[in-house]
Design an enzyme around this catalytic site. Sequence first.
Site, PDB file in Angstrom:
ATOM      1  N   HIS A 105       0.628   4.694   0.474  1.00  0.00           N
ATOM      2  CA  HIS A 105      -0.141   3.474   0.241  1.00  0.00           C
ATOM      3  C   HIS A 105      -1.537   3.552   0.879  1.00  0.00           C
ATOM      4  O   HIS A 105      -2.142   2.527   1.201  1.00  0.00           O
ATOM      5  CB  HIS A 105       0.544   2.212   0.818  1.00  0.00           C
ATOM      6  CG  HIS A 105       1.841   1.854   0.179  1.00  0.00           C
ATOM      7  ND1 HIS A 105       2.946   1.492   0.914  1.00  0.00           N
ATOM      8  CD2 HIS A 105       2.209   1.804  -1.121  1.00  0.00           C
ATOM      9  CE1 HIS A 105       3.945   1.221   0.087  1.00  0.00           C
ATOM     10  NE2 HIS A 105       3.531   1.418  -1.152  1.00  0.00           N
ATOM     11  N   ARG A 125      14.755   0.134  -0.857  1.00  0.00           N
ATOM     12  CA  ARG A 125      14.794   1.269   0.083  1.00  0.00           C
ATOM     13  C   ARG A 125      15.191   0.791   1.475  1.00  0.00           C
ATOM     14  O   ARG A 125      14.772  -0.278   1.911  1.00  0.00           O
ATOM     15  CB  ARG A 125      13.429   1.952   0.150  1.00  0.00           C
ATOM     16  CG  ARG A 125      13.145   2.812  -1.059  1.00  0.00           C
ATOM     17  CD  ARG A 125      11.731   3.364  -1.019  1.00  0.00           C
ATOM     18  NE  ARG A 125      10.922   2.811  -2.089  1.00  0.00           N
ATOM     19  CZ  ARG A 125       9.617   2.983  -2.212  1.00  0.00           C
ATOM     20  NH1 ARG A 125       8.955   3.694  -1.332  1.00  0.00           N
ATOM     21  NH2 ARG A 125       8.974   2.444  -3.212  1.00  0.00           N
ATOM     22  N   ARG A 143      -5.078   8.201  -9.504  1.00  0.00           N
ATOM     23  CA  ARG A 143      -4.383   7.979  -8.234  1.00  0.00           C
ATOM     24  C   ARG A 143      -3.254   9.006  -8.134  1.00  0.00           C
ATOM     25  O   ARG A 143      -2.413   9.109  -9.021  1.00  0.00           O
ATOM     26  CB  ARG A 143      -3.791   6.579  -8.192  1.00  0.00           C
ATOM     27  CG  ARG A 143      -2.950   6.372  -6.962  1.00  0.00           C
ATOM     28  CD  ARG A 143      -2.168   5.105  -7.027  1.00  0.00           C
ATOM     29  NE  ARG A 143      -1.292   5.025  -5.877  1.00  0.00           N
ATOM     30  CZ  ARG A 143      -0.131   4.400  -5.897  1.00  0.00           C
ATOM     31  NH1 ARG A 143       0.295   3.818  -6.990  1.00  0.00           N
ATOM     32  NH2 ARG A 143       0.602   4.372  -4.824  1.00  0.00           N
ATOM     33  N   ASN A 148      -3.291   5.219 -12.996  1.00  0.00           N
ATOM     34  CA  ASN A 148      -2.320   5.100 -11.906  1.00  0.00           C
ATOM     35  C   ASN A 148      -0.925   5.363 -12.481  1.00  0.00           C
ATOM     36  O   ASN A 148      -0.318   4.491 -13.097  1.00  0.00           O
ATOM     37  CB  ASN A 148      -2.412   3.675 -11.336  1.00  0.00           C
ATOM     38  CG  ASN A 148      -1.546   3.483 -10.115  1.00  0.00           C
ATOM     39  OD1 ASN A 148      -0.712   4.321  -9.793  1.00  0.00           O
ATOM     40  ND2 ASN A 148      -1.738   2.367  -9.439  1.00  0.00           N
ATOM     41  N   GLU A 200      -6.520  -1.304  -5.468  1.00  0.00           N
ATOM     42  CA  GLU A 200      -6.569   0.159  -5.399  1.00  0.00           C
ATOM     43  C   GLU A 200      -7.463   0.728  -6.498  1.00  0.00           C
ATOM     44  O   GLU A 200      -8.184   1.695  -6.281  1.00  0.00           O
ATOM     45  CB  GLU A 200      -5.145   0.719  -5.519  1.00  0.00           C
ATOM     46  CG  GLU A 200      -4.316   0.422  -4.278  1.00  0.00           C
ATOM     47  CD  GLU A 200      -2.817   0.381  -4.549  1.00  0.00           C
ATOM     48  OE1 GLU A 200      -2.398  -0.438  -5.394  1.00  0.00           O
ATOM     49  OE2 GLU A 200      -2.077   1.145  -3.926  1.00  0.00           O
TER      50      GLU A 200
END
Length: 403
Positions: free
Chosen positions: A179, A240, A90, A7, A383
């Site tokens: 995501h 963000r 990923r 990842n 994940e």
Amino acid sequence: MKTLVINAGSSSLRYQLLDVETHEVIQYGRCEKIGEQKSSIYVVSGEQYKKLVLSIPDHEQAMRLVLKELRDPEIGVVEDFREIDAVGHRIVHGGKYFDGPVIIDGDVLNKIIECGELAPLHNYGAAKGIEACMHQMPGIPQVASFDTAFHMTIPPVNHVYAIPYKYYEENDIRKYGFHGISHRYVSRRAAEMMGKPIEELMIITCHLGNGGSVTAVLNGKSFDTSMGFSPLDGIMMGTRSGAIDPTVVTYIMQHEDLTPDEMTAILNKESGLLGVSGVSNDLREIDQAIGSGNQRARLAFEMYAQTVRRYIGAYLVEMSGADAVVLTAGIGENSPAVRQRIFEGLEPIGFKLDKYRNEFGTPDCEISTDDSICKIFAIKTNEEYLIALDTKEICEKYGLISE
Ligand code: ADP
């Protein structure tokens, strides 16, 4: 089956070697601050762990280090890479090309690099990691799982922007969503916990980490999501802004004479919880500041919960209902305060949070009352496990490993 899951983040590379059948994590670790003066690698194998501070100039070097640690005489867990059945990577952006996991060949790698234009911080690093693996582990299948893939089912009514249509047709400007691996994992897990087929459920999944997004999962498929063309859209995040009036952007640029890169940095790195509170992007520090009476920290907290509520409301209406809401990632899994604020006052429309379960439950757990019309779950996202499962399934499909 032993699968290595990679990842790659913008300046990090996390990995796990895991057995997908037993769920056992054999070794895991992460490289941090890649490209900075002092990088580090942290490795854990069972009870053993080590941390080295050294220079890791790029993701290719990081990948080489990881592969070295896997075979390290002391902390290593394999003698030969052929003991590893496959590698799952990923990949943040698959653009319009990928709606599911794929075996990586030259063409796939080129497309991952091409999509790097849309996610430069992530895709290029991931591509370097893939190249290093292909080079050092010849003959071992390499698989890509894309964060955008799950959202390729979002219909045009939710993925086309209301700007001239030529930008959609000619420039592929559309909502991609992110995501996806996490939203797919937690929605499946919620269905499992409810003992119902996911194809019959309407689930709203909220991935609330440093970055965050909310997704409407209708009958197991992504129907809408809060992130858009980039991971800047949607809910307020750690640093963000989330969705804001685009005129704010052009107005600030004109008045402060900013370049697109400078403005992009403000929206991505100086906004969100950090920008409003002036304290931190970390919710735990915001909580502390609220405790000592900081009003802007309080406002940031309220705004954060409010944006999540806004999307839950939108998706409830878009799907004409919801059987469950799932909260996951750092904040979703760990912050009873945020969860409580999100569902405050929503009893009349079917959401009844159980105070005790919310405060003391450990994910994966139900945090709604037994009589809540819509179930609420806190689920730990995984994940890596889903990428390993994807890798196993696609390798079996193409006969690359024995079933
Ligand atoms: P990333 O997007 O970097 O993977 P994470 O999923 O780790 O992010 O989430 C990071 C966020 O989770 C931070 O805002 C952090 O404050 C929050 N968080 C982690 N643990 C807790 C906790 N125990 N209580 C409240 N917030 C937490």
